[in-house]
Design an enzyme around this catalytic site. Structure first.
Site, mmCIF file in Angstrom:
data_model
loop_
_atom_site.group_PDB
_atom_site.id
_atom_site.type_symbol
_atom_site.label_atom_id
_atom_site.label_comp_id
_atom_site.label_asym_id
_atom_site.label_seq_id
_atom_site.Cartn_x
_atom_site.Cartn_y
_atom_site.Cartn_z
ATOM 1 N N ASN A 46 0.835 -1.207 0.000
ATOM 2 C CA ASN A 46 0.000 0.000 0.000
ATOM 3 C C ASN A 46 0.865 1.249 0.000
ATOM 4 O OD1 ASN A 46 -2.004 -1.837 0.162
ATOM 5 N ND2 ASN A 46 -2.520 -1.444 2.313
ATOM 6 N N VAL A 47 0.317 2.294 -0.624
ATOM 7 C CA VAL A 47 1.059 3.552 -0.719
ATOM 8 C C VAL A 47 0.355 4.633 0.109
ATOM 9 C CG1 VAL A 47 2.068 3.044 -2.974
ATOM 10 C CG2 VAL A 47 -0.177 4.118 -2.883
ATOM 11 N N HIS B 4 5.921 -0.510 -2.605
ATOM 12 C CA HIS B 4 5.491 0.255 -3.793
ATOM 13 C C HIS B 4 5.601 1.760 -3.588
ATOM 14 C CE1 HIS B 4 2.923 -3.406 -5.322
ATOM 15 N NE2 HIS B 4 4.225 -3.598 -5.408
ATOM 16 N N SER C 41 -4.619 -9.662 -2.956
ATOM 17 C CA SER C 41 -5.063 -10.686 -3.900
ATOM 18 C C SER C 41 -3.920 -11.642 -4.233
ATOM 19 C CB SER C 41 -5.589 -10.024 -5.176
ATOM 20 O OG SER C 41 -4.601 -9.175 -5.720
ATOM 21 N N GLU D 226 -11.933 -13.116 0.584
ATOM 22 C CA GLU D 226 -12.241 -14.212 -0.340
ATOM 23 C C GLU D 226 -10.993 -15.047 -0.591
ATOM 24 O OE1 GLU D 226 -13.742 -11.782 -3.463
ATOM 25 O OE2 GLU D 226 -11.752 -11.177 -4.131
#
Ligand code: OAD
Length: 256
Positions: A109-110, A126, A196, A222
């Site tokens: 995450n940024v 990132h 993901s 999920e």
């Protein structure tokens, strides 16, 4: 790495026990952990990549073609993040760092919300939304948290400034990736939260941790490509499950 065939699905008690007894913990987070702070993910329902093409917004070629378009998207994201607060999932990980003997938080995450929650040993694979870098020869980099107008922002040298984040087709920062790999291979518990697990090389870290002998726990709404390999795969929200497996005292909203 091979599929374990004995994934413990939703075994909260087992995950909690491994975490409580770990000497060294590494965590990999993705956009899902910030979803409950109101920041859209990239994939899945409401994800950015449902309505935009990454190659139009998150590549060096896109920036060279249309820096204003790219900046409008990043500026929108910066504004959303500026209005966001860490949620119970972020706060649970901050508590975990405060109590774990050795702890590394690796994030894709940024948004800087792990810093805001109080984590300190963070590897931002990132980059960070607030850092900007000149694309001309000077390569000047600075933190610009104020609104950026006009867009695209310019450097003192006259060059365009770009978001200092990693775009598709670009190399990961070598030192950050090396440190992340080291943390994955040295930990005894590796926690994978809200990703993901499809974007490499970050997605290879859970497998590296597992090959080096760590227990790997996944927390995700999920199933992901990694779910069949994890030792424990918990389905649900980070903001609900992380406080359960980290067993923090009630997670109050910060006073400021
Ligand atoms: P994704 O958007 O690909 O995945 C987010 C994951 O979080 C999905 O698997 C969701 O099921 C899950 N999720 C959503 N809400 C959740 C919640 N409240 N609790 C738990 N899980 C939840 O995001 P990343 O895996 O972070 O890269 O994506 C990796 C990279 O791809 C990003 O850093 C970005 C993106 O394109 C670049 O922009 C270079």
């Amino acid at each position: 790495m091979s599929a374990t065939n004995h994934v413990r699905l939703n075994d909260v008690a087992q995950a909690r026990d491994w975490i409580e007894n770990a000497r060294s913990i590494a965590v990999l987070t993705g956009a899902g952990i910030s979803a409950e702070s109101g920041i859209p993910t990239f994939r899945g329902p409401g994800g950015f990549w449902n309505n935009h093409r990454p190659e139009d917004l998150a590549t060096p070629q896109a920036f060279a073609r249309d820096p204003k378009l790219v900046w409008e998207w990043y500026d929108m994201r910066r504004q959303r993040v500026a209005a966001a607060k860490p949620n119970a999932g972020h706060r649970a990980l901050a508590k975990l760092e405060a109590h774990a003997p050795t702890f590394t938080l690796i994030t894709q995450n940024v948004d800087g919300l792990h810093h805001a929650a109080g984590n300190r040993n963070i590897i931002e694979l990132h980059g960070n939304l607030w850092q900007v870098r000149c694309v001309a020869c000077c390569r000047h980099e600075e933190n610009r948290s104020v609104p950026l107008a006009p867009l695209p922002p310019q450097c003192a040298c006259g060059g365009w400034m770009r978001p200092a984040v990693v775009w598709f087709g670009e190399a990961m920062p070598a030192e950050a990736m090396w440190q992340a790999g080291l943390a994955a291979e040295k930990c005894d518990v590796f926690l994978v939260c809200g990703t993901s697990a499809v974007v490499y090389p970050a997605a290879e870290l859970p497998g590296r941790a597992m090959s080096a002998g760590a227990r790997v726990i996944e927390v995700n709404l999920e199933a992901t490509p990694f779910s069949d390999y994890a030792h424990v795969s918990l389905r649900g929200k980070c903001g609900e499950l992380l406080p359960q497996i980290i067993r923090v005292p009630a997670c109050p909203e910060p006073l400021i």
